[in-house]
Design a protein around this motif. Structure first.
Motif, mmCIF file in Angstrom:
data_model
loop_
_atom_site.group_PDB
_atom_site.id
_atom_site.type_symbol
_atom_site.label_atom_id
_atom_site.label_comp_id
_atom_site.label_asym_id
_atom_site.label_seq_id
_atom_site.Cartn_x
_atom_site.Cartn_y
_atom_site.Cartn_z
ATOM 1 N N ASP A 286 0.832 -1.207 0.000
ATOM 2 C CA ASP A 286 0.000 0.000 0.000
ATOM 3 C C ASP A 286 0.864 1.253 0.000
ATOM 4 O O ASP A 286 0.488 2.270 -0.578
ATOM 5 N N THR A 287 2.017 1.171 0.646
ATOM 6 C CA THR A 287 2.914 2.321 0.759
ATOM 7 C C THR A 287 4.348 1.830 0.700
ATOM 8 O O THR A 287 4.687 0.797 1.267
ATOM 9 N N ILE A 288 5.196 2.580 -0.004
ATOM 10 C CA ILE A 288 6.638 2.348 -0.002
ATOM 11 C C ILE A 288 7.291 3.526 0.708
ATOM 12 O O ILE A 288 6.996 4.680 0.381
ATOM 13 N N VAL A 289 8.154 3.258 1.666
ATOM 14 C CA VAL A 289 8.841 4.339 2.375
ATOM 15 C C VAL A 289 10.346 4.194 2.180
ATOM 16 O O VAL A 289 10.871 3.088 2.004
ATOM 17 N N ASN A 290 11.031 5.337 2.234
ATOM 18 C CA ASN A 290 12.476 5.395 2.041
ATOM 19 C C ASN A 290 13.104 5.957 3.310
ATOM 20 O O ASN A 290 12.821 7.095 3.700
ATOM 21 N N LEU A 291 13.976 5.171 3.934
ATOM 22 C CA LEU A 291 14.536 5.519 5.236
ATOM 23 C C LEU A 291 15.883 6.220 5.153
ATOM 24 O O LEU A 291 16.587 6.332 6.150
ATOM 25 N N GLY A 292 16.232 6.711 3.974
ATOM 26 C CA GLY A 292 17.374 7.609 3.866
ATOM 27 C C GLY A 292 18.677 6.995 3.425
ATOM 28 O O GLY A 292 18.808 5.791 3.230
ATOM 29 N N ASP A 293 19.676 7.868 3.253
ATOM 30 C CA ASP A 293 20.971 7.555 2.653
ATOM 31 C C ASP A 293 20.769 6.993 1.249
ATOM 32 O O ASP A 293 21.209 5.888 0.917
#
Length: 246
Positions: free
Chosen positions: A29-36
């Motif tokens: 449902d959602t894709i998240v990006n945790l950085g770097d």
């Protein structure tokens, strides 16, 4: 609800594309990006061009911050080659990233810990240069004041889940694009996953609570390894191809 968590892409566009292709069968449902997302001698510009139009919920990592908080002359060897590939729009995207974010009303995102973007949440570096799992009390202390049932972080490049008090769960999906590294501060140390796969996690909300599943995706590492080698970064070429550092 199904959340796909990506972290520590580090300019490895081929690993990112492999993960995005694999995600098609999971339909999150959602894709998240945790950085770097970008810092490396690989393909920062290509990676930024791919990520910007996706408008993923994204938090700023320590290596993202180092691309915008200092002049190029003071950047390290992860940032300097990436910076030279980035446009003004790419850099503004990084400046606009929050250090923490809440999505879907119950999922907390940060890169490393809520307090610092460059401290591993669940691992500690020993004087020997090896990493060990932190004591539960120390992990819990870093989550103080965060009541969301699902907490997502990256930074360590190690896929891990930790059950916290209050039926909360902390999940690190591992690294999409960088399966190992070495550094010399505060002591000489290295981290190796011992595989070259692109890693991510799917976390699904079930009747029993949030359930993480970790994924490792095989992809052709040859182009990224060649980019690193041609730029003079043999250490990057080795770790991209093998998951091992010298």
């Amino acid at each position: 609800m199904k959340i796909a968590a990506l972290a520590d892409i580090h300019g490895n566009i081929d690993a990112l594309e492999a993960v995005l292709a694999d995600l098609e069968r999971h339909r999150p449902d959602t894709i998240v990006n945790l950085g770097d997302s970008l810092s490396s001698p690989l393909a920062a510009g290509e990676t930024a061009d791919r990520l910007l139009p996706m408008s993923l919920p994204t938090v700023r990592g320590n290596h993202d911050r180092c691309l915008v908080d200092r002049p190029e002359s003071e950047m390290g060897d992860w940032e300097a080659p990436a910076f030279r590939q980035l446009s003004a729009a790419h850099l503004q995207w990084i400046r606009d990233m929050p250090s923490a974010l809440v999505v879907e009303g119950e999922v907390y995102l940060c890169h490393a810990t809520p307090q610092k973007d460059d401290v591993m949440w669940t691992e500690e570096l020993l004087p020997s240069g090896h990493f060990a799992l932190k004591e539960q009390a120390e992990i819990e202390a870093l989550a103080e004041g965060i009541s969301y049932p699902l907490i997502l972080c990256g930074h360590s490049h190690i896929a891990r889940s930790v059950l916290l008090s209050g039926d909360r769960i902390l999940v690190n999906p591992g690294s999409v694009g960088c399966p190992g590294f070495t550094y010399h501060i505060p002591v000489d140390h290295k981290l190796e996953t011992a595989h070259p796969f692109a890693c991510y996690a799917i976390i699904e909300k079930t009747n029993a609570g949030w359930q993480p599943t970790f994924h490792q995706v095989r992809y052709d590492t040859s182009r990224m390894a060649a980019l690193a080698r041609n730029a003079g970064y043999e250490d990057w070429a080795r770790v991209i191809a093998t998951g091992r550092v010298e």
